[in-house]
Enzyme design. Structure first.
Site, PDB file in Angstrom:
ATOM      1  N   ARG A 142     -10.125   3.500  10.127  1.00  0.00           N
ATOM      2  CA  ARG A 142     -10.652   2.547   9.140  1.00  0.00           C
ATOM      3  C   ARG A 142     -10.259   1.126   9.568  1.00  0.00           C
ATOM      4  O   ARG A 142      -9.170   0.905  10.099  1.00  0.00           O
ATOM      5  CB  ARG A 142     -10.137   2.883   7.729  1.00  0.00           C
ATOM      6  CG  ARG A 142      -8.607   2.881   7.568  1.00  0.00           C
ATOM      7  CD  ARG A 142      -8.079   1.508   7.211  1.00  0.00           C
ATOM      8  NE  ARG A 142      -6.648   1.443   7.035  1.00  0.00           N
ATOM      9  CZ  ARG A 142      -5.807   1.004   7.953  1.00  0.00           C
ATOM     10  NH1 ARG A 142      -6.226   0.640   9.133  1.00  0.00           N
ATOM     11  NH2 ARG A 142      -4.512   0.929   7.687  1.00  0.00           N
ATOM     12  N   THR A 145       0.825  -1.217   0.000  1.00  0.00           N
ATOM     13  CA  THR A 145       0.000   0.000   0.000  1.00  0.00           C
ATOM     14  C   THR A 145       0.861   1.270   0.000  1.00  0.00           C
ATOM     15  O   THR A 145       0.664   2.161  -0.834  1.00  0.00           O
ATOM     16  CB  THR A 145      -0.916   0.012   1.249  1.00  0.00           C
ATOM     17  OG1 THR A 145      -1.702  -1.173   1.238  1.00  0.00           O
ATOM     18  CG2 THR A 145      -1.807   1.233   1.273  1.00  0.00           C
ATOM     19  N   ILE A 146       1.804   1.348   0.911  1.00  0.00           N
ATOM     20  CA  ILE A 146       2.635   2.551   1.020  1.00  0.00           C
ATOM     21  C   ILE A 146       3.775   2.504  -0.003  1.00  0.00           C
ATOM     22  O   ILE A 146       4.031   3.479  -0.717  1.00  0.00           O
ATOM     23  CB  ILE A 146       3.203   2.682   2.459  1.00  0.00           C
ATOM     24  CG1 ILE A 146       2.059   2.741   3.498  1.00  0.00           C
ATOM     25  CG2 ILE A 146       4.136   3.893   2.566  1.00  0.00           C
ATOM     26  CD1 ILE A 146       1.082   3.880   3.330  1.00  0.00           C
ATOM     27  N   HIS A 198      -1.067   6.575  19.741  1.00  0.00           N
ATOM     28  CA  HIS A 198      -0.912   7.761  18.892  1.00  0.00           C
ATOM     29  C   HIS A 198      -0.382   8.979  19.655  1.00  0.00           C
ATOM     30  O   HIS A 198       0.414   9.755  19.126  1.00  0.00           O
ATOM     31  CB  HIS A 198      -2.249   8.107  18.234  1.00  0.00           C
ATOM     32  CG  HIS A 198      -2.885   6.932  17.567  1.00  0.00           C
ATOM     33  ND1 HIS A 198      -3.772   6.094  18.203  1.00  0.00           N
ATOM     34  CD2 HIS A 198      -2.720   6.421  16.321  1.00  0.00           C
ATOM     35  CE1 HIS A 198      -4.154   5.130  17.376  1.00  0.00           C
ATOM     36  NE2 HIS A 198      -3.529   5.300  16.227  1.00  0.00           N
ATOM     37  N   GLN A 213      -5.351   7.265   4.778  1.00  0.00           N
ATOM     38  CA  GLN A 213      -4.257   6.466   5.356  1.00  0.00           C
ATOM     39  C   GLN A 213      -3.294   5.933   4.304  1.00  0.00           C
ATOM     40  O   GLN A 213      -2.110   5.741   4.578  1.00  0.00           O
ATOM     41  CB  GLN A 213      -4.822   5.310   6.192  1.00  0.00           C
ATOM     42  CG  GLN A 213      -5.363   4.113   5.417  1.00  0.00           C
ATOM     43  CD  GLN A 213      -6.771   4.320   4.867  1.00  0.00           C
ATOM     44  OE1 GLN A 213      -7.390   5.347   5.128  1.00  0.00           O
ATOM     45  NE2 GLN A 213      -7.280   3.355   4.116  1.00  0.00           N
ATOM     46  N   HIS A 249      -9.423   7.559   7.870  1.00  0.00           N
ATOM     47  CA  HIS A 249      -9.631   7.709   9.311  1.00  0.00           C
ATOM     48  C   HIS A 249     -10.319   9.057   9.541  1.00  0.00           C
ATOM     49  O   HIS A 249     -10.188   9.982   8.731  1.00  0.00           O
ATOM     50  CB  HIS A 249      -8.311   7.785  10.063  1.00  0.00           C
ATOM     51  CG  HIS A 249      -7.362   6.653   9.850  1.00  0.00           C
ATOM     52  ND1 HIS A 249      -7.643   5.352  10.178  1.00  0.00           N
ATOM     53  CD2 HIS A 249      -6.092   6.646   9.360  1.00  0.00           C
ATOM     54  CE1 HIS A 249      -6.593   4.587   9.903  1.00  0.00           C
ATOM     55  NE2 HIS A 249      -5.638   5.345   9.396  1.00  0.00           N
ATOM     56  N   SER A 251       3.239   7.304  11.570  1.00  0.00           N
ATOM     57  CA  SER A 251       2.052   6.676  10.974  1.00  0.00           C
ATOM     58  C   SER A 251       1.126   7.718  10.354  1.00  0.00           C
ATOM     59  O   SER A 251       1.276   8.927  10.573  1.00  0.00           O
ATOM     60  CB  SER A 251       1.291   5.904  12.042  1.00  0.00           C
ATOM     61  OG  SER A 251       0.600   6.819  12.871  1.00  0.00           O
ATOM     62  N   CYS A 252       0.150   7.222   9.621  1.00  0.00           N
ATOM     63  CA  CYS A 252      -0.827   8.115   8.978  1.00  0.00           C
ATOM     64  C   CYS A 252      -1.578   8.948  10.016  1.00  0.00           C
ATOM     65  O   CYS A 252      -1.724  10.166   9.866  1.00  0.00           O
ATOM     66  CB  CYS A 252      -1.801   7.291   8.143  1.00  0.00           C
ATOM     67  SG  CYS A 252      -2.410   5.815   8.993  1.00  0.00           S
ATOM     68  N   ASN A 253      -2.033   8.313  11.092  1.00  0.00           N
ATOM     69  CA  ASN A 253      -2.767   9.063  12.126  1.00  0.00           C
ATOM     70  C   ASN A 253      -1.874  10.115  12.788  1.00  0.00           C
ATOM     71  O   ASN A 253      -2.281  11.258  12.985  1.00  0.00           O
ATOM     72  CB  ASN A 253      -3.293   8.090  13.194  1.00  0.00           C
ATOM     73  CG  ASN A 253      -4.516   7.343  12.729  1.00  0.00           C
ATOM     74  OD1 ASN A 253      -5.533   7.948  12.395  1.00  0.00           O
ATOM     75  ND2 ASN A 253      -4.439   6.020  12.691  1.00  0.00           N
TER      76      ASN A 253
END
Ligand code: NAD
Length: 336
Positions: free
Chosen positions: A169, A13-14, A194, A301, A220, A140-142
């Site tokens: 998600r 994905t990334i 987080h 994300q 998210h 991370s994305c968050n």
């Protein structure tokens, strides 16, 4: 100047998105990717002329009509820097097995522990900390989403205390192995990871986070309550968010009322894979009571960390001009 030779380890994905972004940079060259196992992503990479280097599975590739360019050791040796986008905790093993013995710089992702790298990174928050480092972790994305907006608020009003709830998600769109498909699953650990992760980038922010997973794949959503040192002003803050790089204000007036419509907007904008690497904040959902600020934001994300990886490469390779790197990256991938 020679272009930076980038190798990509972990083409999921990334990784596949970072690979595409590297190919758009004039100062970088994607010299190859690792093929951990044969699959449709490898077919797509091969079709697009991206050299694939294997661990031990070259026969699997050959049996499916792909001729690997060589072994991963060769790829890593030729690279100036390796972007590791393997599943969480694999990056740490790769560091010990390949990058340290080969004396290669590496960029890690948010699934790795902060201690795997010398610095945790969000370009607009702490680019300078990563300059000339050997090991940089893009958070991370968050965490990236939290840091982008909180930095803007902190600069304007000062942050006393932040409480954020992440509605996450359940799985990525292509991920058939995770869920939930019909439940809301709270993270029964306080704070969720987080908050401490934000502090690896915004070292002085006092933050407490809670989180849950829901049955969606697109984005998210975060609900933020920030107690500020000075009384915030909604109009002033909205203006600041609009001026802040990699933040996009979305509005119910343009009928963007949900994460689904944000992704549809990205598709309509012609973004590659329908990506939205900007943090999206709803303009109508910014509110103030006394010194308490509230806002709602959405994080794509799959793509929010992609520009961060590009800037992390430049920083680790010794490029010192954060703004120039951010502007160059933004322009290359279509962020206004
Ligand atoms: P993914 O599962 O989609 O992709 C991982 C890729 O690595 C796959 O192509 C897999 O075949 C390959 N792989 C597996 N084991 C390997 C090994 N030993 N060596 C080399 N390649 C191997 O994972 P992802 O979602 O892209 O996540 C990668 C990293 O990015 C993780 O640290 C994750 O926490 C982080 N991250 C993920 C997201 C997200 O929403 N997906 C967002 C931000 C950060």
């Amino acid at each position: 100047m020679d272009r930076i030779k980038v190798a990509l380890n972990g083409f999921g994905t990334i990784g596949k998105r970072v690979a595409d972004a590297v190919r758009l940079q004039k100062d970088m060259e994607l010299i190859g990717i690792t093929g951990h196992s044969y699959n449709f992503r490898m077919e797509a990479a091969n079709d697009r002329g991206i050299p694939i280097y294997t661990f031990n599975g070259e026969n699997d590739f050959k049996a499916n009509g792909i001729t690997p360019a060589g072994k991963v050791d060769q790829l890593f040796q030729e690279a100036d820097i390796i972007v590791d986008a393997t599943p969480k905790k694999v990056g740490k093993d790769n560091k010990e097995k390949y990058y340290v013995p080969m004396k290669k710089k590496a960029i890690f992702q948010g699934g790795e522990k902060a201690a795997t790298a010398e610095v945790s990174f969000v370009a607009q928050c702490n680019f300078k900390e990563a300059v000339n480092k050997n090991y940089v972790r893009v958070v991370s994305c968050n965490t990236t989403g939290l840091c982008r907006a909180l930095k803007a608020v902190d600069d304007l009003y000062g942050l006393e205390l932040v409480h954020a709830t992440m509605v996450r998600r359940g799985a990525d769109p292509g991920d058939i192995d995770h869920g939930p498909i019909n439940a809301i699953v709270p993270v029964l650990e306080l704070p969720s990871h987080h908050g401490p992760d934000v502090q690896t980038v915004l070292h002085n922010v006092n933050i407490f986070t809670t989180a849950m997973s829901v049955s969606t794949t697109l984005m998210h959503c975060h609900s933020i309550h920030a107690e500020c040192k000075k009384t915030p002003d909604v109009a002033e803050l909205v203006k600041r968010f609009k001026e802040t790089t990699r933040i996009r204000m979305v509005r119910t007036a343009e009928q963007v009322n949900s994460t689904a419509e944000i992704i549809e907007l990205a598709r309509d904008m012609g973004r590659i894979r329908g990506d939205m690497p900007e943090l999206c904040l709803w303009e109508e959902a910014v509110g103030v009571v006394g010194k308490n600020l509230f806002y709602l934001q959405a994080v794509h994300q799959e793509s929010i960390v992609v520009p961060e990886n590009i800037d992390a490469i430049r920083a680790a390779m010794g490029f010192t001009d954060a703004q120039k790197s951010i502007d160059t990256t933004n322009k290359s991938i279509g962020i206004r």
